[in-house]
Design an enzyme around this catalytic site. Structure first.
Site, PDB file in Angstrom:
ATOM      1  N   HIS A  82       0.818  -1.219   0.000  1.00  0.00           N
ATOM      2  CA  HIS A  82       0.000   0.000   0.000  1.00  0.00           C
ATOM      3  C   HIS A  82       0.849   1.266   0.000  1.00  0.00           C
ATOM      4  O   HIS A  82       0.417   2.298  -0.479  1.00  0.00           O
ATOM      5  CB  HIS A  82      -0.931   0.015   1.219  1.00  0.00           C
ATOM      6  CG  HIS A  82      -1.840  -1.158   1.260  1.00  0.00           C
ATOM      7  ND1 HIS A  82      -2.132  -1.850   2.415  1.00  0.00           N
ATOM      8  CD2 HIS A  82      -2.515  -1.789   0.276  1.00  0.00           C
ATOM      9  CE1 HIS A  82      -2.948  -2.847   2.135  1.00  0.00           C
ATOM     10  NE2 HIS A  82      -3.192  -2.837   0.850  1.00  0.00           N
ATOM     11  N   HIS A  83       2.050   1.192   0.582  1.00  0.00           N
ATOM     12  CA  HIS A  83       2.887   2.388   0.696  1.00  0.00           C
ATOM     13  C   HIS A  83       4.293   2.209   0.148  1.00  0.00           C
ATOM     14  O   HIS A  83       5.074   3.160   0.130  1.00  0.00           O
ATOM     15  CB  HIS A  83       2.973   2.829   2.165  1.00  0.00           C
ATOM     16  CG  HIS A  83       1.648   3.098   2.806  1.00  0.00           C
ATOM     17  ND1 HIS A  83       0.955   2.136   3.519  1.00  0.00           N
ATOM     18  CD2 HIS A  83       0.864   4.199   2.788  1.00  0.00           C
ATOM     19  CE1 HIS A  83      -0.190   2.653   3.945  1.00  0.00           C
ATOM     20  NE2 HIS A  83      -0.268   3.894   3.516  1.00  0.00           N
ATOM     21  N   GLN A  95       0.951  -8.264   5.304  1.00  0.00           N
ATOM     22  CA  GLN A  95       1.394  -9.285   6.259  1.00  0.00           C
ATOM     23  C   GLN A  95       0.430 -10.478   6.324  1.00  0.00           C
ATOM     24  O   GLN A  95       0.847 -11.621   6.470  1.00  0.00           O
ATOM     25  CB  GLN A  95       1.545  -8.635   7.650  1.00  0.00           C
ATOM     26  CG  GLN A  95       2.124  -9.579   8.695  1.00  0.00           C
ATOM     27  CD  GLN A  95       2.276  -8.913  10.047  1.00  0.00           C
ATOM     28  OE1 GLN A  95       2.478  -7.695  10.132  1.00  0.00           O
ATOM     29  NE2 GLN A  95       2.193  -9.685  11.116  1.00  0.00           N
ATOM     30  N   CYS A 123       5.188   2.094   7.511  1.00  0.00           N
ATOM     31  CA  CYS A 123       4.126   3.016   7.059  1.00  0.00           C
ATOM     32  C   CYS A 123       3.291   3.487   8.246  1.00  0.00           C
ATOM     33  O   CYS A 123       2.728   4.573   8.222  1.00  0.00           O
ATOM     34  CB  CYS A 123       3.261   2.362   5.986  1.00  0.00           C
ATOM     35  SG  CYS A 123       2.502   0.808   6.461  1.00  0.00           S
ATOM     36  N   HIS A 155       5.498  -2.089  11.013  1.00  0.00           N
ATOM     37  CA  HIS A 155       5.262  -1.505   9.693  1.00  0.00           C
ATOM     38  C   HIS A 155       5.705  -0.043   9.687  1.00  0.00           C
ATOM     39  O   HIS A 155       5.149   0.775  10.410  1.00  0.00           O
ATOM     40  CB  HIS A 155       3.773  -1.608   9.339  1.00  0.00           C
ATOM     41  CG  HIS A 155       3.323  -3.026   9.125  1.00  0.00           C
ATOM     42  ND1 HIS A 155       2.912  -3.485   7.897  1.00  0.00           N
ATOM     43  CD2 HIS A 155       3.259  -4.080   9.970  1.00  0.00           C
ATOM     44  CE1 HIS A 155       2.599  -4.770   8.001  1.00  0.00           C
ATOM     45  NE2 HIS A 155       2.791  -5.151   9.244  1.00  0.00           N
TER      46      HIS A 155
HETATM   47 ZN    ZN Z   1       1.569   0.374   4.468  1.00  0.00          ZN
END
Ligand code: ZN
Length: 200
Positions: free
Chosen positions: A90-91, A129, A159, A157
């Protein structure tokens, strides 16, 4: 003189294209891509990203199949504290931590070093994850057909941590089980006790 030579091969066309894009990204971020420190950054990032996602080109089931042995041992086999380094899809920033993997053989065992390599092969991709956890479980279950598989991953994480979301030291824990780890609470409890550090 060492006889071991490590070679890394990158597709020059892909590397060049990626580097051009990263140059553009850095410029859009307000950076001067001509300053000394950044001069080779686009190419370095291009190579780093190819390396960090090269698990896409590895077949983890094949890794396991290359080292399966017939053996009567039928107690739990546990490999704990396997280092995990992956990229959040996502990041595109890292999440990292430890994986604990166990299985109960059903006539077949696998070379112990193969389990961390399976973890690596699934980690070196864009991941979440949760999926990483179930992919490791399913790969071992489908390839070895054991009486059960257990996978627990604990990870931090970046992020979450770097963007200032509260709970700076929070760890995400995911787990996935099959077979006896699902049906027998005692087996699952034994696994959880073993990974919770009592043997350290
Ligand atoms: Zn992320």
């Amino acid at each position: 003189m060492s006889t071991y030579k490590k070679t890394e091969e990158y597709d020059p066309t892909v590397t060049k294209k990626l580097a051009e894009h990263y140059k553009e990204v850095l410029t859009l971020l307000g950076e001067d891509v001509k300053r000394e420190g950044l001069e080779k950054t686009p190419e370095r990032v291009a190579k780093a990203m190819q390396f960090l996602t090269h698990g896409n080109c590895i077949d983890p089931a094949e890794l396991l199949r290359s080292a399966i042995f017939n053996e009567k041992y039928n107690q739990m086999v546990l490999i704990k504290d396997i280092e995990v380094y992956s990229l959040c899809e996502h990041h595109l920033v890292p999440f990292f931590g430890k994986a604990h993997v166990a299985y109960i053989p059903n006539g077949k065992i696998v070379g112990l070093s193969k389990i961390p390599r399976v973890v690596d092969a699934f980690s070196q991709r864009l991941q979440v994850q949760e999926r990483l956890t179930t992919q490791i479980r399913d790969c071992i279950q489908e390839t070895l057909n054991p009486h059960g598989v257990a996978v627990v991953i604990e990870a931090k994480h970046l992020c979450m941590l770097m963007r200032g979301i509260q709970k700076q030291n929070s760890v995400a824990t995911t787990s996935a089980f099959t077979g006896e780890f699902l049906t027998d609470p005692k087996t699952r409890e034994e696994f959880m006790n073993l990974i919770s550090g009592k043997l350290h």
